[in-house]
Scaffold this motif. Sequence first.
Motif, PDB file in Angstrom:
ATOM      1  N   GLN A  60       6.542  26.571  -0.056  1.00  0.00           N
ATOM      2  CA  GLN A  60       6.416  25.461  -1.167  1.00  0.00           C
ATOM      3  C   GLN A  60       6.690  26.046  -2.416  1.00  0.00           C
ATOM      4  O   GLN A  60       6.838  25.249  -3.637  1.00  0.00           O
ATOM      5  CB  GLN A  60       4.943  24.874  -1.104  1.00  0.00           C
ATOM      6  N   HIS A  61       6.906  27.425  -2.455  1.00  0.00           N
ATOM      7  CA  HIS A  61       7.063  28.178  -3.640  1.00  0.00           C
ATOM      8  C   HIS A  61       8.588  27.887  -4.077  1.00  0.00           C
ATOM      9  O   HIS A  61       9.074  27.919  -5.262  1.00  0.00           O
ATOM     10  CB  HIS A  61       6.751  29.382  -3.864  1.00  0.00           C
ATOM     11  N   LEU A  62       9.450  27.883  -2.620  1.00  0.00           N
ATOM     12  CA  LEU A  62      10.790  27.939  -2.873  1.00  0.00           C
ATOM     13  C   LEU A  62      11.263  26.591  -3.420  1.00  0.00           C
ATOM     14  O   LEU A  62      12.703  26.535  -3.664  1.00  0.00           O
ATOM     15  CB  LEU A  62      11.474  28.425  -1.447  1.00  0.00           C
ATOM     16  N   ASN A  63      10.705  25.545  -3.381  1.00  0.00           N
ATOM     17  CA  ASN A  63      11.248  24.253  -3.920  1.00  0.00           C
ATOM     18  C   ASN A  63      10.214  23.965  -5.214  1.00  0.00           C
ATOM     19  O   ASN A  63      10.651  22.889  -5.496  1.00  0.00           O
ATOM     20  CB  ASN A  63      11.516  23.322  -2.994  1.00  0.00           C
ATOM     21  N   GLY A  64       9.541  24.819  -5.675  1.00  0.00           N
ATOM     22  CA  GLY A  64       8.789  24.473  -7.012  1.00  0.00           C
ATOM     23  C   GLY A  64       7.390  23.611  -6.614  1.00  0.00           C
ATOM     24  O   GLY A  64       6.948  23.129  -7.578  1.00  0.00           O
ATOM     25  N   LEU A  65       7.297  23.375  -5.400  1.00  0.00           N
ATOM     26  CA  LEU A  65       6.041  22.565  -5.101  1.00  0.00           C
ATOM     27  C   LEU A  65       4.568  23.314  -5.487  1.00  0.00           C
ATOM     28  O   LEU A  65       3.576  22.928  -6.017  1.00  0.00           O
ATOM     29  CB  LEU A  65       5.907  22.037  -3.688  1.00  0.00           C
ATOM     30  N   LEU A  66       4.795  24.588  -5.374  1.00  0.00           N
ATOM     31  CA  LEU A  66       3.612  25.549  -5.738  1.00  0.00           C
ATOM     32  C   LEU A  66       4.327  26.368  -6.788  1.00  0.00           C
ATOM     33  O   LEU A  66       5.465  27.011  -6.735  1.00  0.00           O
ATOM     34  CB  LEU A  66       2.942  26.290  -4.539  1.00  0.00           C
ATOM     35  N   LEU A  67       3.476  26.906  -7.701  1.00  0.00           N
ATOM     36  CA  LEU A  67       3.766  27.993  -8.700  1.00  0.00           C
ATOM     37  C   LEU A  67       3.023  29.253  -8.206  1.00  0.00           C
ATOM     38  O   LEU A  67       1.887  29.327  -7.931  1.00  0.00           O
ATOM     39  CB  LEU A  67       3.637  27.560  -9.976  1.00  0.00           C
ATOM     40  N   PRO A  68       3.324  30.525  -8.412  1.00  0.00           N
ATOM     41  CA  PRO A  68       2.872  31.574  -8.188  1.00  0.00           C
ATOM     42  C   PRO A  68       1.788  31.894  -9.176  1.00  0.00           C
ATOM     43  O   PRO A  68       1.542  31.260 -10.262  1.00  0.00           O
ATOM     44  CB  PRO A  68       4.001  32.821  -8.805  1.00  0.00           C
ATOM     45  N   THR A  69       0.757  32.505  -8.276  1.00  0.00           N
ATOM     46  CA  THR A  69      -0.489  32.803  -9.299  1.00  0.00           C
ATOM     47  C   THR A  69      -0.105  34.233  -9.867  1.00  0.00           C
ATOM     48  O   THR A  69      -0.447  34.499 -11.157  1.00  0.00           O
ATOM     49  CB  THR A  69      -1.633  33.249  -8.198  1.00  0.00           C
ATOM     50  N   ALA A  70       0.715  35.080  -9.167  1.00  0.00           N
ATOM     51  CA  ALA A  70       1.390  36.114  -9.983  1.00  0.00           C
ATOM     52  C   ALA A  70       2.663  36.404  -9.406  1.00  0.00           C
ATOM     53  O   ALA A  70       2.856  36.090  -8.121  1.00  0.00           O
ATOM     54  CB  ALA A  70       0.301  37.398  -9.727  1.00  0.00           C
ATOM     55  N   GLY A  71       3.565  37.334 -10.036  1.00  0.00           N
ATOM     56  CA  GLY A  71       4.909  37.343  -9.632  1.00  0.00           C
ATOM     57  C   GLY A  71       5.838  36.318  -9.951  1.00  0.00           C
ATOM     58  O   GLY A  71       5.626  35.324 -10.864  1.00  0.00           O
ATOM     59  N   TYR A 107      -5.340  30.109  -3.442  1.00  0.00           N
ATOM     60  CA  TYR A 107      -5.787  28.837  -3.648  1.00  0.00           C
ATOM     61  C   TYR A 107      -7.433  28.725  -4.384  1.00  0.00           C
ATOM     62  O   TYR A 107      -8.004  29.755  -3.805  1.00  0.00           O
ATOM     63  CB  TYR A 107      -5.893  28.182  -2.390  1.00  0.00           C
ATOM     64  N   PHE A 108      -7.526  27.891  -4.940  1.00  0.00           N
ATOM     65  CA  PHE A 108      -9.026  27.762  -5.508  1.00  0.00           C
ATOM     66  C   PHE A 108      -9.653  29.048  -6.148  1.00  0.00           C
ATOM     67  O   PHE A 108     -10.555  29.737  -5.832  1.00  0.00           O
ATOM     68  CB  PHE A 108      -9.856  27.295  -4.462  1.00  0.00           C
ATOM     69  N   PRO A 109      -8.827  29.750  -7.094  1.00  0.00           N
ATOM     70  CA  PRO A 109      -9.293  31.176  -7.584  1.00  0.00           C
ATOM     71  C   PRO A 109     -10.535  30.776  -8.289  1.00  0.00           C
ATOM     72  O   PRO A 109     -10.853  29.839  -8.968  1.00  0.00           O
ATOM     73  CB  PRO A 109      -8.065  31.485  -8.725  1.00  0.00           C
ATOM     74  N   GLY A 110     -11.426  31.944  -8.063  1.00  0.00           N
ATOM     75  CA  GLY A 110     -12.489  31.955  -8.768  1.00  0.00           C
ATOM     76  C   GLY A 110     -13.964  31.100  -8.467  1.00  0.00           C
ATOM     77  O   GLY A 110     -14.902  31.025  -8.881  1.00  0.00           O
TER      78      GLY A 110
END
Length: 291
Positions: free
Chosen positions: A52-63, A13-16
Amino acid sequence: MPCIEVEGLTHVYFPGIPLETVALRDIELTVYDGEFIALAGAAGSGKSTLAQHLNGLLLPTAGCVRVLGRDITDKEYRQQLWRQVGLVFQFPERQIFSPTVFEDIAFGPRNMGWDSITVNKRVKETLALVGLPEEIQDEDPRTLSGGMLRRVAICGVLAMRPQVLIMDEPGAGLEPAARQLILTSIKEIQSQQGITVILITHHLEDAAVFADRVAVLHQGELLSVGKTGEVLSQTRILHKAGLKAPFAVELAQRLNELGIKLPTMPLTVEEAARLLYGLIKTTGAGSGGVQ
Ligand SMILES: Nc1ncnc2c1ncn2[C@@H]1O[C@H](COP(=O)(O)OP(=O)(O)OP(=O)(O)O)[C@@H](O)[C@H]1O
Ligand SMILES: [Mg+2]
């Protein structure tokens, strides 16, 4: 058959910027068709972020995350994902604003594009599935008890007939009896309809009763995943993850330290009592009974 494949998933979350938080780190997890898997971990361990990644609400930063064989970063697929993967958020009743129970449950099915006859049918069927009376559909949700309201909120997702159901702490804040009722009906639906269930919980007693497998998250990392009996016996790992092993497991381990070895590891109090009773009967110990 794999239903969900998570490979090398990292989420930041909030990279950088100074608020940067690594919520998931290099997660590898496969969820199989029709299984009931519990995702356990202490507060902040990354359970909801993973869900939330499993239903596409969030997307991976990597992987990568594949659901039913397709990558969730595929834009077209991601827009359809909610039809197949139902996510019941923590405290789902907070999102109930409809004047009647019917209107609330019908919201999702209408979005599926079903006609009103099908929507009516689905609402009725779903109420029955979770053990609520049909008449409740005309009631104002604000008049219902906490446990009933939670069941109505879960119905809203179930009525869309998802292939995968993810529930984020469905029993949070409820009395043990209400929690039990919800989990029992979800288990029934899972075994009758063959849907895949992912239960997020920090109550390992619930995982012990309902899950086929358990995955343990700790500070964004997957500490352990395997059959319920195996994972719940790993008390050292559970303690590291800030979780309490089921009472029956702790009891069996204390007995073991005292030289009393149960033939198998019990996961529930009922099982522990049965094993202990068998042991007493075969060894003849305790024949004097408790005075
Ligand atoms: N929307 C967000 N923005 C920034 N950081 C977040 C966000 N959501 C979660 N986090 C952080 O990511 C980490 C994992 O949080 P997450 O909510 O996934 O954990 P959890 O296991 O679901 O916790 P809980 O049991 O409290 O629900 C935590 O450090 C949290 O503070
Ligand atoms: Mg959470």
